[in-house]
Design a protein around this motif. Structure first.
Motif, mmCIF file in Angstrom:
data_model
loop_
_atom_site.group_PDB
_atom_site.id
_atom_site.type_symbol
_atom_site.label_atom_id
_atom_site.label_comp_id
_atom_site.label_asym_id
_atom_site.label_seq_id
_atom_site.Cartn_x
_atom_site.Cartn_y
_atom_site.Cartn_z
ATOM 1 N N GLU A 19 -1.156 -5.539 -2.762
ATOM 2 C CA GLU A 19 -0.611 -6.568 -3.649
ATOM 3 C C GLU A 19 0.887 -6.389 -3.844
ATOM 4 O O GLU A 19 1.663 -7.352 -3.760
ATOM 5 C CB GLU A 19 -1.318 -6.523 -5.008
ATOM 6 C CG GLU A 19 -0.822 -7.575 -5.988
ATOM 7 C CD GLU A 19 -1.497 -7.489 -7.340
ATOM 8 O OE1 GLU A 19 -1.173 -8.314 -8.215
ATOM 9 O OE2 GLU A 19 -2.349 -6.582 -7.528
ATOM 10 N N PHE A 20 1.313 -5.146 -4.102
ATOM 11 C CA PHE A 20 2.731 -4.861 -4.306
ATOM 12 C C PHE A 20 3.540 -5.184 -3.057
ATOM 13 O O PHE A 20 4.606 -5.808 -3.127
ATOM 14 C CB PHE A 20 2.932 -3.395 -4.702
ATOM 15 C CG PHE A 20 4.369 -2.999 -4.859
ATOM 16 C CD1 PHE A 20 5.070 -3.303 -6.017
ATOM 17 C CD2 PHE A 20 5.034 -2.332 -3.832
ATOM 18 C CE1 PHE A 20 6.415 -2.951 -6.166
ATOM 19 C CE2 PHE A 20 6.374 -1.976 -3.975
ATOM 20 C CZ PHE A 20 7.053 -2.289 -5.140
ATOM 21 N N CYS A 53 10.501 3.492 0.340
ATOM 22 C CA CYS A 53 10.585 2.308 1.217
ATOM 23 C C CYS A 53 9.606 1.208 0.856
ATOM 24 O O CYS A 53 9.765 0.071 1.299
ATOM 25 C CB CYS A 53 10.400 2.724 2.667
ATOM 26 S SG CYS A 53 8.773 3.459 3.022
ATOM 27 N N GLY A 54 8.572 1.521 0.082
ATOM 28 C CA GLY A 54 7.641 0.486 -0.361
ATOM 29 C C GLY A 54 7.026 -0.285 0.791
ATOM 30 O O GLY A 54 6.402 0.280 1.693
ATOM 31 N N SER A 55 7.224 -1.603 0.794
ATOM 32 C CA SER A 55 6.643 -2.471 1.823
ATOM 33 C C SER A 55 7.276 -2.297 3.197
ATOM 34 O O SER A 55 6.766 -2.802 4.193
ATOM 35 C CB SER A 55 6.789 -3.938 1.404
ATOM 36 O OG SER A 55 8.161 -4.312 1.398
ATOM 37 N N GLY A 56 8.406 -1.586 3.250
ATOM 38 C CA GLY A 56 9.105 -1.409 4.522
ATOM 39 C C GLY A 56 10.067 -2.535 4.839
ATOM 40 O O GLY A 56 10.681 -2.564 5.908
ATOM 41 N N ARG A 57 10.221 -3.453 3.902
ATOM 42 C CA ARG A 57 11.107 -4.617 4.087
ATOM 43 C C ARG A 57 12.511 -4.222 4.511
ATOM 44 O O ARG A 57 13.051 -4.729 5.496
ATOM 45 C CB ARG A 57 11.163 -5.391 2.766
ATOM 46 C CG ARG A 57 12.134 -6.555 2.704
ATOM 47 C CD ARG A 57 12.376 -6.937 1.248
ATOM 48 N NE ARG A 57 13.025 -5.857 0.512
ATOM 49 C CZ ARG A 57 12.817 -5.603 -0.789
ATOM 50 N NH1 ARG A 57 11.980 -6.339 -1.482
ATOM 51 N NH2 ARG A 57 13.448 -4.599 -1.374
ATOM 52 N N GLU A 77 -0.511 5.058 0.743
ATOM 53 C CA GLU A 77 -1.027 3.718 1.014
ATOM 54 C C GLU A 77 0.095 2.754 1.396
ATOM 55 O O GLU A 77 -0.056 1.922 2.297
ATOM 56 C CB GLU A 77 -1.790 3.187 -0.202
ATOM 57 C CG GLU A 77 -3.043 3.974 -0.556
ATOM 58 C CD GLU A 77 -4.088 3.914 0.535
ATOM 59 O OE1 GLU A 77 -4.187 2.868 1.198
ATOM 60 O OE2 GLU A 77 -4.800 4.923 0.728
ATOM 61 N N LEU A 78 1.245 2.861 0.718
ATOM 62 C CA LEU A 78 2.377 2.002 1.059
ATOM 63 C C LEU A 78 2.958 2.356 2.420
ATOM 64 O O LEU A 78 3.337 1.470 3.189
ATOM 65 C CB LEU A 78 3.457 2.093 -0.024
ATOM 66 C CG LEU A 78 3.222 1.225 -1.265
ATOM 67 C CD1 LEU A 78 4.268 1.524 -2.335
ATOM 68 C CD2 LEU A 78 3.240 -0.263 -0.907
ATOM 69 N N ILE A 79 3.034 3.635 2.723
ATOM 70 C CA ILE A 79 3.532 4.057 4.039
ATOM 71 C C ILE A 79 2.637 3.481 5.133
ATOM 72 O O ILE A 79 3.118 2.955 6.150
ATOM 73 C CB ILE A 79 3.579 5.597 4.134
ATOM 74 C CG1 ILE A 79 4.784 6.145 3.360
ATOM 75 C CG2 ILE A 79 3.645 6.054 5.589
ATOM 76 C CD1 ILE A 79 6.130 5.907 4.022
ATOM 77 N N GLN A 80 1.325 3.543 4.925
ATOM 78 C CA GLN A 80 0.391 3.024 5.927
ATOM 79 C C GLN A 80 0.552 1.506 6.093
ATOM 80 O O GLN A 80 0.532 0.991 7.213
ATOM 81 C CB GLN A 80 -1.040 3.366 5.527
ATOM 82 C CG GLN A 80 -1.364 4.846 5.640
ATOM 83 C CD GLN A 80 -2.758 5.188 5.131
ATOM 84 O OE1 GLN A 80 -3.591 4.299 4.931
ATOM 85 N NE2 GLN A 80 -3.017 6.466 4.905
ATOM 86 N N TRP A 81 0.722 0.795 4.974
ATOM 87 C CA TRP A 81 0.890 -0.656 5.045
ATOM 88 C C TRP A 81 2.172 -1.009 5.779
ATOM 89 O O TRP A 81 2.185 -1.885 6.656
ATOM 90 C CB TRP A 81 0.931 -1.244 3.628
ATOM 91 C CG TRP A 81 0.825 -2.743 3.585
ATOM 92 C CD1 TRP A 81 -0.299 -3.478 3.377
ATOM 93 C CD2 TRP A 81 1.900 -3.687 3.759
ATOM 94 N NE1 TRP A 81 -0.010 -4.827 3.411
ATOM 95 C CE2 TRP A 81 1.323 -4.992 3.645
ATOM 96 C CE3 TRP A 81 3.268 -3.578 4.001
ATOM 97 C CZ2 TRP A 81 2.093 -6.150 3.761
ATOM 98 C CZ3 TRP A 81 4.022 -4.745 4.132
ATOM 99 C CH2 TRP A 81 3.449 -6.005 4.010
#
Length: 216
Positions: A19-20, A53-57, A77-81
């Protein structure tokens, strides 16, 4: 911040990673990108550390500019996403919390550090140490961008710990950083349409000049 609060913040991102990421991956950051890039040293190659980095944007954007990017986040989980949604050979994805930066072999490695809305989860008293460890990873002429929500204290909001920042609090942090830094600070509005938060921005240049501050 207590260990419980820290764990609560990390749990929030792990449990709400999809979601984030979906809410933040498309936010238009081009004005900040351009400002950051204009401050980078003149080099044939640029190496950027994306802190939180969060979403990697942002890591993805810098990779598309031809930069070598190391993207770190404490949320597995964010790194994987991010790794799944941004396929680039120029990005190294690293599951790492901020306190472990000092243990990496990154001394004088990066021409730029991008810490957009990430160090705001670090307790005020711990920030000088974290920022010092980040400065050690910069090249002598490197730059670092940081952003915090504008405010005067620390709080917990929706399970996440936040350390807000203003000019007085920032000057206190600078006074506790051993390195000589040059920096600019300014306020900006939130990039999200439905959010009215003000942001406290900092651009640091690691130089051998006296500290100065200018507010834009």
């Amino acid at each position: 911040m207590t260990k419980r609060a820290s764990k609560s913040t990390l749990n929030y991102y792990d449990e709400n990673a999809v979601e984030f990421a979906c809410q933040t991956v498309s936010i238009d950051m081009h004005d900040l990108y351009e400002l950051f890039i204009s401050q980078l040293p003149q080099r044939d190659t640029q190496s950027v550390l994306d802190v939180g980095c969060g979403s990697g944007r942002d890591a993805n954007y810098f990779a598309k500019q031809g930069y070598e990017v190391t993207a770190i986040d404490a949320s597995a989980e964010l790194i994987q996403w991010a790794q799944k949604h941004h396929m680039s050979s120029r990005i190294s994805w690293v599951h790492l919390d901020f306190s472990s930066i000092k243990n990496q072999a990154w001394e004088n490695k990066f021409t730029g550090i991008w810490a957009c809305a990430s160090l705001l989860h670090v307790p005020f008293l711990e920030l000088p140490c974290i920022i010092e460890s980040l400065l050690e990873t910069l090249t002598d002429d490197g730059v670092m961008y940081l952003s915090f929500k504008h405010g005067e204290g620390e709080r917990v909001d929706e399970e996440r710990f936040f350390c807000d920042m203003d000019e007085l609090r920032w000057k206190t942090i600078v006074a506790n950083i051993p390195q000589v830094i040059e920096y600019d600070i300014w306020l900006s509005s939130d990039k999200r349409v439905d959010c009215k938060d003000a942001w406290f921005n900092v651009m640091i240049k690691r130089e051998n000049n006296p500290i100065r501050s200018s507010v834009k």
